[in-house]
Design a protein around this motif. Sequence first.
Motif, PDB file in Angstrom:
ATOM      1  N   GLU A 135       0.834  -1.206   0.000  1.00 32.47           N
ATOM      2  CA  GLU A 135       0.000   0.000   0.000  1.00 32.47           C
ATOM      3  C   GLU A 135       0.867   1.254   0.000  1.00 32.47           C
ATOM      4  O   GLU A 135       0.628   2.199  -0.780  1.00 32.47           O
ATOM      5  CB  GLU A 135      -0.916   0.010   1.228  1.00 32.47           C
ATOM      6  CG  GLU A 135      -1.777   1.260   1.329  1.00 32.47           C
ATOM      7  CD  GLU A 135      -2.507   1.393   2.652  1.00 32.47           C
ATOM      8  OE1 GLU A 135      -3.445   2.193   2.723  1.00 32.47           O
ATOM      9  OE2 GLU A 135      -2.118   0.694   3.621  1.00 32.47           O
ATOM     10  N   LEU A 136       1.895   1.280   0.861  1.00 32.17           N
ATOM     11  CA  LEU A 136       2.753   2.455   0.962  1.00 32.17           C
ATOM     12  C   LEU A 136       3.609   2.629  -0.290  1.00 32.17           C
ATOM     13  O   LEU A 136       3.821   3.761  -0.756  1.00 32.17           O
ATOM     14  CB  LEU A 136       3.637   2.351   2.204  1.00 32.17           C
ATOM     15  CG  LEU A 136       2.915   2.255   3.558  1.00 32.17           C
ATOM     16  CD1 LEU A 136       3.918   2.187   4.696  1.00 32.17           C
ATOM     17  CD2 LEU A 136       1.948   3.411   3.747  1.00 32.17           C
ATOM     18  N   SER A 137       4.097   1.531  -0.842  1.00 33.34           N
ATOM     19  CA  SER A 137       4.924   1.609  -2.051  1.00 33.34           C
ATOM     20  C   SER A 137       4.110   2.129  -3.228  1.00 33.34           C
ATOM     21  O   SER A 137       4.605   2.930  -4.038  1.00 33.34           O
ATOM     22  CB  SER A 137       5.515   0.231  -2.377  1.00 33.34           C
ATOM     23  OG  SER A 137       6.338  -0.230  -1.323  1.00 33.34           O
ATOM     24  N   THR A 138       2.874   1.687  -3.318  1.00 33.95           N
ATOM     25  CA  THR A 138       1.991   2.162  -4.388  1.00 33.95           C
ATOM     26  C   THR A 138       1.710   3.647  -4.232  1.00 33.95           C
ATOM     27  O   THR A 138       1.726   4.410  -5.212  1.00 33.95           O
ATOM     28  CB  THR A 138       0.669   1.374  -4.378  1.00 33.95           C
ATOM     29  OG1 THR A 138       0.940  -0.024  -4.534  1.00 33.95           O
ATOM     30  CG2 THR A 138      -0.235   1.840  -5.508  1.00 33.95           C
ATOM     31  N   ALA A 139       1.475   4.073  -3.004  1.00 34.02           N
ATOM     32  CA  ALA A 139       1.214   5.492  -2.741  1.00 34.02           C
ATOM     33  C   ALA A 139       2.437   6.334  -3.080  1.00 34.02           C
ATOM     34  O   ALA A 139       2.317   7.431  -3.651  1.00 34.02           O
ATOM     35  CB  ALA A 139       0.824   5.688  -1.282  1.00 34.02           C
ATOM     36  N   LEU A 140       3.620   5.832  -2.754  1.00 32.21           N
ATOM     37  CA  LEU A 140       4.847   6.571  -3.054  1.00 32.21           C
ATOM     38  C   LEU A 140       5.048   6.690  -4.556  1.00 32.21           C
ATOM     39  O   LEU A 140       5.400   7.758  -5.069  1.00 32.21           O
ATOM     40  CB  LEU A 140       6.047   5.862  -2.420  1.00 32.21           C
ATOM     41  CG  LEU A 140       7.389   6.573  -2.672  1.00 32.21           C
ATOM     42  CD1 LEU A 140       7.526   7.758  -1.739  1.00 32.21           C
ATOM     43  CD2 LEU A 140       8.562   5.621  -2.507  1.00 32.21           C
ATOM     44  N   GLU A 141       4.829   5.611  -5.264  1.00 34.50           N
ATOM     45  CA  GLU A 141       5.027   5.614  -6.709  1.00 34.50           C
ATOM     46  C   GLU A 141       4.143   6.650  -7.389  1.00 34.50           C
ATOM     47  O   GLU A 141       4.537   7.270  -8.388  1.00 34.50           O
ATOM     48  CB  GLU A 141       4.723   4.218  -7.272  1.00 34.50           C
ATOM     49  CG  GLU A 141       4.997   4.062  -8.757  1.00 34.50           C
ATOM     50  CD  GLU A 141       4.734   2.660  -9.249  1.00 34.50           C
ATOM     51  OE1 GLU A 141       4.750   2.459 -10.476  1.00 34.50           O
ATOM     52  OE2 GLU A 141       4.511   1.754  -8.411  1.00 34.50           O
ATOM     53  N   ILE A 243      -3.651   8.859   0.272  1.00 36.97           N
ATOM     54  CA  ILE A 243      -3.829   7.529  -0.313  1.00 36.97           C
ATOM     55  C   ILE A 243      -3.842   6.445   0.762  1.00 36.97           C
ATOM     56  O   ILE A 243      -4.446   5.391   0.596  1.00 36.97           O
ATOM     57  CB  ILE A 243      -2.725   7.254  -1.356  1.00 36.97           C
ATOM     58  CG1 ILE A 243      -2.840   8.241  -2.514  1.00 36.97           C
ATOM     59  CG2 ILE A 243      -2.806   5.818  -1.888  1.00 36.97           C
ATOM     60  CD1 ILE A 243      -1.732   8.110  -3.543  1.00 36.97           C
ATOM     61  N   ILE A 244      -3.217   6.726   1.896  1.00 36.14           N
ATOM     62  CA  ILE A 244      -3.095   5.737   2.967  1.00 36.14           C
ATOM     63  C   ILE A 244      -4.430   5.598   3.697  1.00 36.14           C
ATOM     64  O   ILE A 244      -4.980   6.578   4.206  1.00 36.14           O
ATOM     65  CB  ILE A 244      -1.987   6.149   3.957  1.00 36.14           C
ATOM     66  CG1 ILE A 244      -0.651   6.313   3.217  1.00 36.14           C
ATOM     67  CG2 ILE A 244      -1.850   5.117   5.072  1.00 36.14           C
ATOM     68  CD1 ILE A 244       0.453   6.886   4.083  1.00 36.14           C
TER      69      ILE A 244
END
Length: 417
Positions: A135-141, A243-244
Amino acid sequence: MSEEEEQLQAKGSEEEEEEGEEEDEESKICQVCGDQANGYHFNAMTCEGCKGFFRRAMKRPATFRCPFQKNCVITKNNRRQCQACRLQKCLSIGMRKEMIMSDQAVEERRWKIKRKRLMAEPMLLSTQQEKLILELSTALEQTFDRTCSSFHQFSPLDRNADSVNNQTQQSSTSNSVASEESDRNSSSEGPGSSSSSSSSSSSSVTCDTGQAPGEKKTVFTSLSHVNDLSTYMIQNVINYAKIINAFRALTIEDQISLLKGATFEIVQIRFNRLFNVKTGIWECGTLHYCMDDAFRAGFQPHLLDPLLKFHYTLRGLELHDIEYTLMETISLFSPDRPGVTNRDVISCYQENLAVTLLTYIESKRTDSEKHLLFPKIMACLTEMRTMNEEYSKQVMQIQDIQPELSPLILEVVSQDS
């Protein structure tokens, strides 16, 4: 209290007997009550029940009285009928009060044993932790523009230092930091490392009072560009947080408080991914920045010197992208930010993030010093907290001298929640 409860409480008290001690005898008898013993406790062979009884009796200033003749025979079946005679039996067989550990020592011992067991067993990310990382990696991307390819319509970066201060001189602190890091990396200064260590010795920059009436003079030549860049990055941080799922579940008031408290720290963590330790330059695609650009925007050595050192330190840890992401999210979910109301929920989520980071390090890294990485990351987070207040202070000073900062930046550094 029943016999079973007494034994459970005794087992949960503390591990005060020496670990790993093995006995070859087939049977061990408690010298107090004759029950099955499991080792030496407080200098005598006892069962768990009598061990717990002695510990409680010594820690509580209670006076026991024998209801009979003060010579009760203590057995497994009647040991709870006369506490006075049971305690006297404990003392007579040599159990010693001074061997009882303090509550603090017990907790420290428990933690050491738990940590030893965790280190002995291979740590693996749970399914829940893997989902969190995804979830966090997707939000960062979706919100981290590494090359600033979406950074449009910004003011040009004016590196004309003459209009800042004619008395600009080398800052000894910044120079020593850059020199130390350059020696550490065994490389000569790159095309910007010298300028990145240049700053003014004065604590503030003022306008030229000799200018003609109505004439507008730029005091901080890089301010317009840094203002645009900072606003752009702050917007990306806000979009990341939204997004989180856990962040969106909070009240609007808590969301604002967390963002105002963590935005500076998250921006610096993101910027650190782009920092070149050999040149002292932040490489954002075609845009390159050195610390002098921040100085020409009005920021002063009280902030810039420790900030430069921080970037060298954090970049030196060679973090994985996921470790960076977890680090900035830990910063975001800080329950002690001013104005936060639902501290328990935020604290619980931050703890979950910290455990996930620790587990990731233990499961994904193989170097011998990986156990030191987690405390080093947490130390970097603490270091940024000390710079956050100075950053807000200098932003307001810059705004007083040259009022052109965006409302978003001023909202982030404002003290009201």
